[in-house]
Motif scaffolding. Structure first.
Motif, PDB file in Angstrom:
ATOM      1  N   MET A 200       2.514  11.046  -6.743  1.00  0.00           N
ATOM      2  CA  MET A 200       3.166  11.701  -7.879  1.00  0.00           C
ATOM      3  C   MET A 200       2.129  12.225  -8.868  1.00  0.00           C
ATOM      4  O   MET A 200       2.238  13.348  -9.381  1.00  0.00           O
ATOM      5  CB  MET A 200       4.110  10.713  -8.570  1.00  0.00           C
ATOM      6  N   VAL A 201       1.107  11.417  -9.155  1.00  0.00           N
ATOM      7  CA  VAL A 201       0.092  11.814 -10.134  1.00  0.00           C
ATOM      8  C   VAL A 201      -0.685  13.029  -9.642  1.00  0.00           C
ATOM      9  O   VAL A 201      -0.915  13.991 -10.383  1.00  0.00           O
ATOM     10  CB  VAL A 201      -0.857  10.629 -10.415  1.00  0.00           C
ATOM     11  N   THR A 202      -1.118  13.011  -8.384  1.00  0.00           N
ATOM     12  CA  THR A 202      -1.898  14.133  -7.856  1.00  0.00           C
ATOM     13  C   THR A 202      -1.028  15.364  -7.621  1.00  0.00           C
ATOM     14  O   THR A 202      -1.489  16.498  -7.787  1.00  0.00           O
ATOM     15  CB  THR A 202      -2.595  13.736  -6.556  1.00  0.00           C
ATOM     16  N   LEU A 203       0.226  15.150  -7.249  1.00  0.00           N
ATOM     17  CA  LEU A 203       1.168  16.256  -7.104  1.00  0.00           C
ATOM     18  C   LEU A 203       1.288  17.025  -8.407  1.00  0.00           C
ATOM     19  O   LEU A 203       1.295  18.261  -8.435  1.00  0.00           O
ATOM     20  CB  LEU A 203       2.526  15.712  -6.675  1.00  0.00           C
ATOM     21  N   ASP A 204       1.334  16.296  -9.510  1.00  0.00           N
ATOM     22  CA  ASP A 204       1.505  16.930 -10.815  1.00  0.00           C
ATOM     23  C   ASP A 204       0.326  17.832 -11.156  1.00  0.00           C
ATOM     24  O   ASP A 204       0.502  18.891 -11.762  1.00  0.00           O
ATOM     25  CB  ASP A 204       1.663  15.846 -11.883  1.00  0.00           C
TER      26      ASP A 204
ATOM     27  N   LEU B 216       0.826  -1.211   0.000  1.00  0.00           N
ATOM     28  CA  LEU B 216       0.000   0.000   0.000  1.00  0.00           C
ATOM     29  C   LEU B 216       0.858   1.258   0.000  1.00  0.00           C
ATOM     30  O   LEU B 216       0.548   2.238  -0.692  1.00  0.00           O
ATOM     31  CB  LEU B 216      -0.925  -0.011   1.217  1.00  0.00           C
ATOM     32  N   VAL B 217       1.964   1.242   0.741  1.00  0.00           N
ATOM     33  CA  VAL B 217       2.861   2.403   0.781  1.00  0.00           C
ATOM     34  C   VAL B 217       3.429   2.682  -0.611  1.00  0.00           C
ATOM     35  O   VAL B 217       3.446   3.824  -1.083  1.00  0.00           O
ATOM     36  CB  VAL B 217       3.987   2.172   1.796  1.00  0.00           C
ATOM     37  N   VAL B 218       3.885   1.632  -1.300  1.00  0.00           N
ATOM     38  CA  VAL B 218       4.458   1.808  -2.639  1.00  0.00           C
ATOM     39  C   VAL B 218       3.412   2.383  -3.595  1.00  0.00           C
ATOM     40  O   VAL B 218       3.692   3.319  -4.360  1.00  0.00           O
ATOM     41  CB  VAL B 218       4.987   0.463  -3.175  1.00  0.00           C
ATOM     42  N   LEU B 219       2.211   1.840  -3.546  1.00  0.00           N
ATOM     43  CA  LEU B 219       1.158   2.306  -4.440  1.00  0.00           C
ATOM     44  C   LEU B 219       0.771   3.749  -4.142  1.00  0.00           C
ATOM     45  O   LEU B 219       0.555   4.553  -5.057  1.00  0.00           O
ATOM     46  CB  LEU B 219      -0.061   1.401  -4.312  1.00  0.00           C
ATOM     47  N   CYS B 220       0.692   4.097  -2.863  1.00  0.00           N
ATOM     48  CA  CYS B 220       0.268   5.450  -2.494  1.00  0.00           C
ATOM     49  C   CYS B 220       1.326   6.492  -2.825  1.00  0.00           C
ATOM     50  O   CYS B 220       0.994   7.618  -3.217  1.00  0.00           O
ATOM     51  CB  CYS B 220      -0.085   5.495  -1.010  1.00  0.00           C
TER      52      CYS B 220
ATOM     53  N   ALA C 170      -3.347   9.945   0.536  1.00  0.00           N
ATOM     54  CA  ALA C 170      -2.146  10.155  -0.282  1.00  0.00           C
ATOM     55  C   ALA C 170      -2.456  11.080  -1.454  1.00  0.00           C
ATOM     56  O   ALA C 170      -1.653  11.951  -1.811  1.00  0.00           O
ATOM     57  CB  ALA C 170      -1.615   8.813  -0.790  1.00  0.00           C
ATOM     58  N   SER C 171      -3.635  10.887  -2.032  1.00  0.00           N
ATOM     59  CA  SER C 171      -4.053  11.779  -3.114  1.00  0.00           C
ATOM     60  C   SER C 171      -4.169  13.209  -2.604  1.00  0.00           C
ATOM     61  O   SER C 171      -3.696  14.163  -3.239  1.00  0.00           O
ATOM     62  CB  SER C 171      -5.392  11.301  -3.680  1.00  0.00           C
ATOM     63  N   GLY C 172      -4.784  13.374  -1.427  1.00  0.00           N
ATOM     64  CA  GLY C 172      -4.912  14.707  -0.849  1.00  0.00           C
ATOM     65  C   GLY C 172      -3.575  15.308  -0.471  1.00  0.00           C
ATOM     66  O   GLY C 172      -3.353  16.513  -0.620  1.00  0.00           O
ATOM     67  N   LEU C 173      -2.658  14.453   0.004  1.00  0.00           N
ATOM     68  CA  LEU C 173      -1.325  14.950   0.359  1.00  0.00           C
ATOM     69  C   LEU C 173      -0.604  15.473  -0.870  1.00  0.00           C
ATOM     70  O   LEU C 173       0.075  16.511  -0.820  1.00  0.00           O
ATOM     71  CB  LEU C 173      -0.514  13.836   1.021  1.00  0.00           C
ATOM     72  N   GLY C 174      -0.749  14.765  -1.994  1.00  0.00           N
ATOM     73  CA  GLY C 174      -0.140  15.250  -3.228  1.00  0.00           C
ATOM     74  C   GLY C 174      -0.701  16.594  -3.633  1.00  0.00           C
ATOM     75  O   GLY C 174       0.027  17.496  -4.055  1.00  0.00           O
ATOM     76  N   ILE C 175      -2.028  16.747  -3.488  1.00  0.00           N
ATOM     77  CA  ILE C 175      -2.655  18.029  -3.785  1.00  0.00           C
ATOM     78  C   ILE C 175      -2.143  19.112  -2.851  1.00  0.00           C
ATOM     79  O   ILE C 175      -1.932  20.260  -3.250  1.00  0.00           O
ATOM     80  CB  ILE C 175      -4.186  17.896  -3.687  1.00  0.00           C
TER      81      ILE C 175
END
Length: 548
Positions: free
Chosen positions: A37-41, A28-32, A159-164
């Motif tokens: 990266m995707v959401t950060l972009d 899960l850590v690797v996937l998140c 993780a998605s929110g963290l990237g944002i």
């Protein structure tokens, strides 16, 4: 086709214990991290949009294409990617997507023109379309027990929110010290780490009895989305009643109807439309799409508002966007708690109402408002998105049989990207239409040369740049007129976004079941050729039927 509920397993598979349970959380850590990266972009690019106006001379319409080229390919190919992940292996498709995304990020960083950047963003969307459904389908497959699955999806959404949350600040820092292409270089360390760790730590899985691929359905879905977005984005430039715009929108709707008819008749559909007979699936999918319509559209407008209208730098803008994404990241892991306490209906419905309220608050403050006046709206946007995404995901993914988690998670990804792309297209187009409508009459008596007129009408940034060069009273008058016109367009666009989110809340409160009718998780079906082997004929099964 049989109703999807008939294929739902009725008993939960026992969760693996000991070392196997630990490996699930490591995977899960690797996937998140890769998802981050995707959401950060996405959010890094939003902060960079005003810079692209100054450096590449991009118009508002071109900015919409820079954002939506990524979302268009992402949404258009994701169902194919999800079906491919179920068929060829979810880890394999995920790793391939990582490689494509990293390579396309390098291309985007060194794009020398708007056209090249749009093409590179489309290639990034292809890589992301392979990664996103694979991450969620692997998580759903590995975490079979409903409570643990909710926790894992909550971490995934966080993780998605963290990237944002990181994206605006990271983008601001990079733009303070480096050229605009550096916002894409940040993807490369994440991609490299994922390519090293995924083969070692992420288990492989696939549907042991997958359907054939559906190239006709794939082409129809891409054609439908492409024509619809092209028509909506280009309409302000070409005219909403122009034959090209109306023809593109009509063609997109026709292609969408053909897609539905083809998928219903096909014996190997890319998207099993019977899934939508289950309200927990169909309403949750719609809710995510409507939430992203408001959120993505707002981010597109507000980053320009903060930099062009209020005069903040890229870094200052990034810091002022943190409340939106930070609250999203904080609330997302807590959303499953609300689901267990009050049900999916309450979590998703209240989230959409918060998004609607946030958009109304910012729109009511009006163009030219100070940052403290719009901050409550920013906070409501983050709160709402943090509530909607994990709760809707749990409802959607918990409805699917394990063998279809790839295409199911792809359906969620399509709803996210399609909603976001339409939000940018519709809200951005309303902004452009109102902006140009307010600017043209005062400028008409001056008979500006075509190039100068295009610059002024193309974007607020172009008008402010010309005003700075002209200077004096004329420059101040032009700048004031442009800011007023942009503010009026922002109010219109965000107001429409608020109405859309409120309609989504009404839909959820009326139609989304609060709880599942029966347990929705179970062991993956055995391969028909070898019923005793849950992994199928291609290799020995690990714990939970997942091949190592």
């Amino acid at each position: 086709m049989a109703d999807v509920r008939e294929s739902l397993p009725t008993a939960a598979a026992p969760a693996p214990r000991g070392r196997g349970a630990g490996r699930r959380w490591t995977a899960l850590v690797v996937l998140c991290v890769s998802l981050l990266m995707v959401t950060l972009d996405n959010t890094i690019l939003n902060v960079a949009l005003p810079t692209l106006v100054r450096e590449l001379g991009a118009t508002t319409t071109q900015l919409q294409w820079i954002v939506d080229a990524y979302a268009l390919v992402f949404a258009g190919v994701m169902l194919v990617s999800g079906r491919s992940a179920d068929r060829f292996g979810r880890r394999r498709v995920f790793i391939t997507g990582l490689a494509v995304f990293g390579s396309a990020s390098t291309w985007a960083a060194y794009s020398g023109s708007v056209g090249m950047l749009i093409a590179a963003r489309a290639a990034m969307g292809l890589g992301a379309s392979m990664m996103m459904p694979a991450t969620l389908s692997i998580i759903t497959d590995v975490f079979r027990e409903p409570v643990e699955r909710r926790r894992a999806i909550g971490v995934w959404a966080a993780a998605s929110g963290l990237g944002i949350a990181i994206g605006p600040v990271a983008g601001g820092l990079l733009l303070e010290h480096f050229w605009w292409g550096s916002v894409f270089w940040v993807n490369l360390p994440f991609a490299a780490a994922g390519l090293v760790c995924a083969p070692l730590l992420v288990p492989e899985s696939r549907n042991p009895a997958p359907l054939r691929l559906d190239p006709v359905g794939s082409l129809l879905s891409i054609l439908a989305l492409g024509l619809l977005l092209w028509g909506v984005i280009e309409a302000p430039v070409r005219g909403w009643t122009s034959p090209l715009a109306l023809g593109a929108i009509s063609g997109g709707l026709l292609a969408l109807a053909c897609f539905v008819l083809w998928e219903r008749r096909s014996d190997h559909p890319m998207l099993n439309l019977d899934f939508f007979r289950e309200r927990r699936f169909s309403v949750a999918t719609a809710a995510v799409s409507l939430a992203m319509f408001g959120l993505f559209g707002a981010l597109f407008v507000l980053t320009q508002f903060l930099q062009f209208d209020l005069g903040y730098s890229a870094l200052q803008t990034g810091l002022r966007m943190v409340p939106v994404a930070g609250l999203l990241a904080l609330v997302a892991p807590l959303s499953p708690v609300l689901v267990r306490w009050a049900g999916s209906k309450a979590a998703v419905g209240s989230g959409l109402l918060a998004i609607s309220g946030g958009l109304w608050q910012v729109a009511a403050a009006g163009g030219g408002a100070t940052y403290p006046k719009v901050l409550p709206g920013f906070l409501l946007l983050g709160l709402g998105a943090g509530l909607v995404v994990p709760a809707a995901l749990d409802s959607l993914m918990g409805t699917l049989p394990p063998g279809d988690t790839g295409v199911g998670s792809a359906t969620n990804g399509v709803s996210v990207q399609l909603g976001g792309a339409l939000g940018v297209a519709v809200i951005g187009s309303l902004l452009t239409t109102r902006y140009q409508g307010r600017m043209r009459p005062p400028l008409a008596p001056y008979h500006l040369p075509a190039g100068v007129s295009d610059t002024v009408l193309g974007s607020l940034g172009g008008a402010l740049g010309l005003a700075a060069r002209v200077g004096g009273g004329t420059g101040r008058l032009l700048a004031g007129l442009a800011r007023s016109a942009f503010g009026s367009g922002m109010v219109l666009g965000l107001g429409v976004g608020a109405v859309v989110a409120a309609a989504g809340a009404a839909l959820v409160l009326l139609a989304l079941p609060a709880r599942p009718r029966r347990p929705l998780s179970g062991p993956e079906p055995a391969d028909p050729a070898n019923p005793a082997d849950p992994a199928g004929p291609s290799g020995p099964a690990g714990e939970n039927g997942i091949r190592e």
